[in-house]
Scaffold this motif. Sequence first.
Motif, PDB file in Angstrom:
ATOM      1  N   MET A  61       0.847  -1.186   0.000  1.00 40.59           N
ATOM      2  CA  MET A  61       0.000   0.000   0.000  1.00 40.59           C
ATOM      3  C   MET A  61       0.888   1.243   0.000  1.00 40.59           C
ATOM      4  SD  MET A  61      -2.917   1.250   2.754  1.00 40.59           S
ATOM      5  CE  MET A  61      -3.899  -0.253   2.559  1.00 40.59           C
ATOM      6  N   SER A  62       0.878   1.982  -1.090  1.00 38.70           N
ATOM      7  CA  SER A  62       1.737   3.162  -1.212  1.00 38.70           C
ATOM      8  C   SER A  62       1.213   4.302  -0.353  1.00 38.70           C
ATOM      9  CB  SER A  62       1.806   3.620  -2.670  1.00 38.70           C
ATOM     10  OG  SER A  62       0.555   4.179  -3.066  1.00 38.70           O
ATOM     11  N   GLY A  63       2.056   5.321  -0.186  1.00 41.05           N
ATOM     12  CA  GLY A  63       1.617   6.493   0.550  1.00 41.05           C
ATOM     13  C   GLY A  63       0.448   7.183  -0.118  1.00 41.05           C
ATOM     14  N   PHE A  64       0.440   7.192  -1.431  1.00 37.36           N
ATOM     15  CA  PHE A  64      -0.673   7.804  -2.152  1.00 37.36           C
ATOM     16  C   PHE A  64      -1.973   7.037  -1.895  1.00 37.36           C
ATOM     17  CE2 PHE A  64      -3.102   8.661  -6.110  1.00 37.36           C
ATOM     18  CZ  PHE A  64      -3.254  10.019  -5.933  1.00 37.36           C
ATOM     19  N   ASP A  65      -1.888   5.707  -1.798  1.00 33.16           N
ATOM     20  CA  ASP A  65      -3.073   4.904  -1.471  1.00 33.16           C
ATOM     21  C   ASP A  65      -3.596   5.239  -0.079  1.00 33.16           C
ATOM     22  OD1 ASP A  65      -2.968   3.539  -3.898  1.00 33.16           O
ATOM     23  OD2 ASP A  65      -1.704   1.941  -3.095  1.00 33.16           O
ATOM     24  N   VAL A  66      -2.667   5.408   0.878  1.00 30.29           N
ATOM     25  CA  VAL A  66      -3.063   5.769   2.240  1.00 30.29           C
ATOM     26  C   VAL A  66      -3.708   7.146   2.252  1.00 30.29           C
ATOM     27  CG1 VAL A  66      -2.265   6.201   4.603  1.00 30.29           C
ATOM     28  CG2 VAL A  66      -1.245   4.347   3.270  1.00 30.29           C
ATOM     29  N   LEU A  67      -3.129   8.087   1.504  1.00 27.84           N
ATOM     30  CA  LEU A  67      -3.686   9.436   1.435  1.00 27.84           C
ATOM     31  C   LEU A  67      -5.127   9.413   0.930  1.00 27.84           C
ATOM     32  CD1 LEU A  67      -3.415  12.556   1.468  1.00 27.84           C
ATOM     33  CD2 LEU A  67      -2.482  12.389  -0.846  1.00 27.84           C
ATOM     34  N   LYS A  68      -5.400   8.649  -0.109  1.00 26.88           N
ATOM     35  CA  LYS A  68      -6.758   8.573  -0.655  1.00 26.88           C
ATOM     36  C   LYS A  68      -7.733   7.987   0.366  1.00 26.88           C
ATOM     37  CE  LYS A  68      -5.691   6.391  -4.509  1.00 26.88           C
ATOM     38  NZ  LYS A  68      -5.848   5.777  -5.852  1.00 26.88           N
ATOM     39  N   LYS A  69      -7.277   7.018   1.136  1.00 25.76           N
ATOM     40  CA  LYS A  69      -8.141   6.430   2.175  1.00 25.76           C
ATOM     41  C   LYS A  69      -8.440   7.450   3.273  1.00 25.76           C
ATOM     42  CE  LYS A  69      -7.063   1.481   1.772  1.00 25.76           C
ATOM     43  NZ  LYS A  69      -8.474   1.029   1.793  1.00 25.76           N
ATOM     44  N   ILE A  70      -7.427   8.222   3.650  1.00 23.16           N
ATOM     45  CA  ILE A  70      -7.611   9.240   4.682  1.00 23.16           C
ATOM     46  C   ILE A  70      -8.648  10.264   4.243  1.00 23.16           C
ATOM     47  CG2 ILE A  70      -6.480  11.191   5.842  1.00 23.16           C
ATOM     48  CD1 ILE A  70      -3.900   9.476   5.822  1.00 23.16           C
ATOM     49  N   LYS A  71      -8.524  10.740   3.007  1.00 22.52           N
ATOM     50  CA  LYS A  71      -9.414  11.797   2.528  1.00 22.52           C
ATOM     51  C   LYS A  71     -10.828  11.280   2.246  1.00 22.52           C
ATOM     52  CE  LYS A  71      -6.343  14.779   3.118  1.00 22.52           C
ATOM     53  NZ  LYS A  71      -6.498  15.732   4.255  1.00 22.52           N
ATOM     54  N   ALA A  72     -10.980   9.971   2.158  1.00 19.14           N
ATOM     55  CA  ALA A  72     -12.311   9.387   1.954  1.00 19.14           C
ATOM     56  C   ALA A  72     -13.000   9.054   3.269  1.00 19.14           C
ATOM     57  CB  ALA A  72     -12.202   8.122   1.097  1.00 19.14           C
ATOM     58  N   GLU A  73     -12.285   9.212   4.381  1.00 17.87           N
ATOM     59  CA  GLU A  73     -12.821   8.888   5.699  1.00 17.87           C
ATOM     60  C   GLU A  73     -13.225  10.175   6.419  1.00 17.87           C
ATOM     61  OE1 GLU A  73     -14.327   7.788   8.798  1.00 17.87           O
ATOM     62  OE2 GLU A  73     -13.568   6.065   7.651  1.00 17.87           O
ATOM     63  N   PRO A  74     -14.516  10.403   6.671  1.00 16.16           N
ATOM     64  CA  PRO A  74     -14.958  11.669   7.276  1.00 16.16           C
ATOM     65  C   PRO A  74     -14.258  12.005   8.589  1.00 16.16           C
ATOM     66  CG  PRO A  74     -16.842  10.450   6.436  1.00 16.16           C
ATOM     67  CD  PRO A  74     -15.655   9.535   6.308  1.00 16.16           C
ATOM     68  N   ARG A  75     -13.892  11.013   9.378  1.00 16.98           N
ATOM     69  CA  ARG A  75     -13.227  11.281  10.655  1.00 16.98           C
ATOM     70  C   ARG A  75     -11.830  11.868  10.457  1.00 16.98           C
ATOM     71  NH1 ARG A  75     -11.370   7.514  13.466  1.00 16.98           N
ATOM     72  NH2 ARG A  75     -11.275   5.974  11.790  1.00 16.98           N
ATOM     73  N   LEU A  76     -11.233  11.607   9.311  1.00 19.37           N
ATOM     74  CA  LEU A  76      -9.823  11.923   9.105  1.00 19.37           C
ATOM     75  C   LEU A  76      -9.565  12.913   7.979  1.00 19.37           C
ATOM     76  CD1 LEU A  76      -8.459   8.254   9.273  1.00 19.37           C
ATOM     77  CD2 LEU A  76      -8.576   9.902  11.149  1.00 19.37           C
ATOM     78  N   GLU A  77     -10.585  13.299   7.221  1.00 16.28           N
ATOM     79  CA  GLU A  77     -10.344  14.017   5.969  1.00 16.28           C
ATOM     80  C   GLU A  77      -9.647  15.360   6.146  1.00 16.28           C
ATOM     81  OE1 GLU A  77     -13.775  15.335   3.813  1.00 16.28           O
ATOM     82  OE2 GLU A  77     -15.013  15.474   5.617  1.00 16.28           O
ATOM     83  N   PHE A  78      -9.755  15.981   7.327  1.00 18.24           N
ATOM     84  CA  PHE A  78      -9.099  17.264   7.549  1.00 18.24           C
ATOM     85  C   PHE A  78      -7.741  17.114   8.225  1.00 18.24           C
ATOM     86  CE2 PHE A  78     -13.216  19.032   6.607  1.00 18.24           C
ATOM     87  CZ  PHE A  78     -12.903  20.231   5.988  1.00 18.24           C
TER      88      PHE A  78
END
Length: 296
Positions: A61-78
């Motif tokens: 799982m690349s860093g870019f993949d992790v970033l996309k997951k973070i921004k898709a999660e309402p708890r973490l998007e900011f």
Amino acid sequence: MPHKLLLVDDEPFNLELMSELLQDAGYETQLAENGETAWDILQRDGEQFSTILLDKMMPGMSGFDVLKKIKAEPRLEFLPVIMQTAMGAASSVQEGLAAGAFYYLTKPFSRDMLLAIVGAAVGHWDRYAHFRELANLHVDALRHLQTARFRCRTHREAQAITALLAKTSRQPERVATGLFELLVNAIEHGNLGISYEEKSQLIAAGTWEKELENRLQAPEYSDRQVALEFDHQGHQLQFTIEDMGDGFDWAYYQNAEPASLMTCHGRGILIARKLSFDSLRYEGKGNRVIAVVNQT
């Protein structure tokens, strides 16, 4: 309590070095050697962190993949994510910023650069957390506000106005983050005439706060105010901000290559456009901006 940072890198040496530098600066750190481990930690304890430093190129799982997951999660998007990469190509930077990265660090980077960018990200998170807390107060009547006009001169006044108007939105912390950035830009770069280059030099010299206070008290700036008009029409909230400065090349800052925006300040327009508003439009010489939020 110290700010807690999540450091993600598949090179143990890089992790240890960053952790040591950041801990010496007063931060608490947690380490992850791959994207899978990082995402497990974030799913379990994501609210504990103020910023993430994330290596882009990792096996699995690349860093870019992790970033996309973070921004898709309402708890973490900011949650601010600082991407690290050895690739300085504009296309790589563009990809990360478009996906919601707060900043890009190109390896190798200096201690001072690391601390400056982490400090900016943590400050961004602190403002978001503050507005989120204020937004939890029960001021339901503000949801029915139709029009309002405000004027301000200082950061403190801008913060008070932001906290109030953010409660007109169904996502108050989202609006607050961008609205405060736009008001600060209007005060600093508009009314007080501080250029982005001057601010860089003042921050580097440690005299930024003193210069800001001096200009606020200077006779030539004492009558300058930022005007903000709020208008609620149908399913849209509109915020119109106008300063009394000379304007700026707003088209450049809206359309510039992301690599040219790599400073620890001057990202207000990018943050407002990417995270807070559904549309952002500058007019005339650049001292008037209209930001719109759709409530549907």
